[in-house]
Design a protein around this motif. Sequence first.
Motif, short mmCIF file in Angstrom:
data_model
loop_
_atom_site.label_atom_id
_atom_site.label_comp_id
_atom_site.label_asym_id
_atom_site.label_seq_id
_atom_site.Cartn_x
_atom_site.Cartn_y
_atom_site.Cartn_z
N ARG A 13 -17.46 45.04 3.17
CA ARG A 13 -16.70 43.98 3.83
C ARG A 13 -17.01 42.62 3.20
O ARG A 13 -16.10 41.82 2.92
CB ARG A 13 -17.04 43.97 5.33
N GLN A 14 -18.29 42.37 2.92
CA GLN A 14 -18.67 41.10 2.31
C GLN A 14 -18.18 41.01 0.86
O GLN A 14 -17.82 39.93 0.38
CB GLN A 14 -20.19 40.93 2.38
N GLN A 15 -18.19 42.16 0.17
CA GLN A 15 -17.72 42.19 -1.21
C GLN A 15 -16.26 41.73 -1.30
O GLN A 15 -15.86 41.03 -2.24
CB GLN A 15 -17.86 43.61 -1.79
N PHE A 16 -15.46 42.10 -0.30
CA PHE A 16 -14.03 41.77 -0.31
C PHE A 16 -13.70 40.58 0.61
O PHE A 16 -12.52 40.32 0.89
CB PHE A 16 -13.20 42.99 0.09
N ASN A 17 -14.73 39.86 1.05
CA ASN A 17 -14.54 38.66 1.90
C ASN A 17 -13.71 38.96 3.14
O ASN A 17 -12.77 38.23 3.48
CB ASN A 17 -13.89 37.53 1.09
N LEU A 18 -14.03 40.04 3.81
CA LEU A 18 -13.32 40.44 5.02
C LEU A 18 -14.16 40.11 6.25
O LEU A 18 -15.38 40.32 6.26
CB LEU A 18 -13.01 41.94 5.00
N LYS A 19 -13.54 39.61 7.28
CA LYS A 19 -14.21 39.35 8.55
C LYS A 19 -14.18 40.62 9.39
O LYS A 19 -13.32 41.49 9.22
CB LYS A 19 -13.49 38.21 9.31
N GLN A 20 -15.14 40.70 10.32
CA GLN A 20 -15.14 41.86 11.22
C GLN A 20 -13.85 41.93 12.03
O GLN A 20 -13.35 43.01 12.32
CB GLN A 20 -16.36 41.79 12.16
N GLY A 21 -13.30 40.76 12.36
CA GLY A 21 -12.06 40.74 13.13
C GLY A 21 -10.87 41.29 12.38
O GLY A 21 -9.85 41.62 12.98
N SER A 22 -10.98 41.39 11.02
CA SER A 22 -9.86 41.92 10.22
C SER A 22 -9.54 43.36 10.57
O SER A 22 -8.44 43.86 10.26
CB SER A 22 -10.20 41.81 8.73
N GLY A 27 -7.57 49.22 15.19
CA GLY A 27 -8.19 49.89 16.33
C GLY A 27 -9.70 49.79 16.39
O GLY A 27 -10.34 50.49 17.18
N ILE A 28 -10.31 48.93 15.55
CA ILE A 28 -11.77 48.79 15.52
C ILE A 28 -12.13 47.38 15.99
O ILE A 28 -11.84 46.40 15.29
CB ILE A 28 -12.35 49.02 14.10
N THR A 29 -12.71 47.26 17.17
CA THR A 29 -13.04 45.93 17.69
C THR A 29 -14.20 45.32 16.92
O THR A 29 -15.01 46.03 16.30
CB THR A 29 -13.42 46.00 19.17
N GLN A 30 -14.28 43.99 16.97
CA GLN A 30 -15.36 43.30 16.28
C GLN A 30 -16.73 43.72 16.81
O GLN A 30 -17.68 43.94 16.04
CB GLN A 30 -15.18 41.78 16.43
N HIS A 31 -16.81 43.85 18.13
CA HIS A 31 -18.09 44.23 18.75
C HIS A 31 -18.53 45.63 18.29
O HIS A 31 -19.69 45.85 17.92
CB HIS A 31 -17.96 44.20 20.27
N TYR A 32 -17.59 46.57 18.30
CA TYR A 32 -17.92 47.95 17.92
C TYR A 32 -18.34 48.01 16.45
O TYR A 32 -19.32 48.68 16.10
CB TYR A 32 -16.71 48.85 18.19
N LEU A 33 -17.61 47.28 15.59
CA LEU A 33 -17.93 47.28 14.17
C LEU A 33 -19.32 46.67 13.94
O LEU A 33 -20.10 47.15 13.12
CB LEU A 33 -16.86 46.50 13.39
N SER A 34 -19.63 45.61 14.71
CA SER A 34 -20.95 44.99 14.58
C SER A 34 -22.06 45.97 14.96
O SER A 34 -23.11 46.02 14.30
CB SER A 34 -21.02 43.74 15.47
N MET A 35 -21.83 46.75 16.02
CA MET A 35 -22.82 47.75 16.44
C MET A 35 -23.05 48.81 15.36
O MET A 35 -24.17 49.25 15.12
CB MET A 35 -22.36 48.42 17.74
N ILE A 36 -21.96 49.21 14.68
CA ILE A 36 -22.07 50.20 13.61
C ILE A 36 -22.83 49.61 12.42
O ILE A 36 -23.73 50.24 11.85
CB ILE A 36 -20.68 50.70 13.18
N GLU A 37 -22.47 48.38 12.05
CA GLU A 37 -23.09 47.75 10.87
C GLU A 37 -24.59 47.53 11.06
O GLU A 37 -25.35 47.56 10.09
CB GLU A 37 -22.40 46.42 10.56
N THR A 38 -25.02 47.29 12.28
CA THR A 38 -26.45 47.05 12.56
C THR A 38 -27.16 48.33 12.97
O THR A 38 -28.31 48.29 13.44
CB THR A 38 -26.60 45.99 13.66
N ASN A 39 -26.49 49.47 12.78
CA ASN A 39 -27.08 50.79 13.03
C ASN A 39 -27.45 51.01 14.50
O ASN A 39 -28.34 51.83 14.79
CB ASN A 39 -28.31 51.03 12.14
N LYS A 40 -26.77 50.30 15.40
CA LYS A 40 -27.02 50.49 16.82
C LYS A 40 -26.10 51.55 17.42
O LYS A 40 -26.33 52.01 18.53
CB LYS A 40 -26.84 49.16 17.57
N ARG A 41 -25.07 51.90 16.67
CA ARG A 41 -24.16 52.97 17.08
C ARG A 41 -23.89 53.87 15.89
O ARG A 41 -23.77 53.39 14.76
CB ARG A 41 -22.84 52.39 17.60
N GLN A 42 -23.82 55.18 16.14
CA GLN A 42 -23.45 56.14 15.11
C GLN A 42 -21.98 56.48 15.30
O GLN A 42 -21.59 57.06 16.32
CB GLN A 42 -24.31 57.41 15.22
#
Length: 420
Positions: A13-22, A27-42
């Motif tokens: 995501r950072q490589q392509f300058n994409l925000k989590q909100g993108s 169908g992927i909420t920002q909160h859910y994506l953040s949880m996946i990226e920080t390894n808090k959700r599988q």
Amino acid sequence: MFLTVGEKIRQARQQFNLKQGSFRNFGITQHYLSMIETNKRQAPEQTLRDIYDAFINLTNGEIESFYTFEEFCLPIELQVSRWLDQQLNSETLPQRYEELILVAEKYSLAQYMISIDERMGEYYFKVQDYLMMAYYYRRAIGNSLQFRQNPASLYFKFGRCLRKIGKYDEAVVNLCLACTAGKELTEDSGLVCDAHIYLALTYHRLKEYRLGLEVVNELLKNKDNLKEGRYVGTLIVKELCMRRLEGAEKSRKYLYELLDSDILNQFPSFSHYVYHSLGWNYLESQKYEKALEALQKALPLRPKQLDKAITTLLIGRIYFEIGQYEEAQKYYSETKETILLSESLRTKRLWIDEQLDLYCKLNQIHQVKELFIELKSLVDIDKFPESMLYELKTSMYKRFEGLSPLRREEYLFLYNFFTS
């Protein structure tokens, strides 16, 4: 070096300058994506597919040049395992040992901790550093026991290595442990049979012929369990032990029992063992013509260079015994390099003893000196143990006792060389 699925998502995501909100429109909420990226959700596989498809849309397919979908979903443990598999087969393993062990420990991959030490043991055996070989095999066995993994194959491999370098007492201990631990295995019954066969061979080296015979007779009670030609190996070892207990004439029947059976038709690759053993049997009975006939049948069937060299050496011994010394020397010279650079100390000693017998028989003192100079050069490159060289030096005078009288300068030559 290794990234979790969440770390790969954030990196891409950072490589392509994409925000989590993108990813909200997919169908992927920002909160859910953040949880996946920080390894808090599988994330389940379908969610990962949705995220990957979103990347394809948002990057016009460029994500595929970074990760395939399989690579994108690959858990970190599998990444590490695949990477370690590659390193285990690399020639740089000894130089990178500490790095690999740290990686295996960091991700709690017990099997790789064991395998790395096992490969190090194999490496040091190959380069003939036997102290380091023993150190790493013992580490591998220790880790195997610590992590409750069956160490049968490690005991077996270590025992075989010890046997090859003449450490027979320690080899017996490890082969016995292999036999005991192997009985707990549900699949590899062949390892148990092999451990027993090598144990019997080691007892034979220790001149404990009755113990060796007990081991093979126990195996032969369940002859039907001796799969893949192991019956042949067991009967050959029985002949070796019986040869020492009852003599070559009586023990020979076991080899002819094999030659007269159908089993060699089923396992023709074992024929060379039978003919080689038969040749050695006849040689010890001083039936040189029959010995030569059997060894010449064995020679083209021998699969390995060292096997061929050992058979060729015995052929040379026959010519020595019948007084054809030039022919004997031809065979000794032919086998010299293969045997002296091999890993088997027993075979090296066998070749040296045969060659020295010939030199002494012909009173070729200068050739003896040249041979010892060659052996010293092998000591310098760790291809020959200095202790064996010392043993040979201290015993050389006995070989010249009873020979034709030596001139005074020859005695002085011997004295100066062997006391230096």
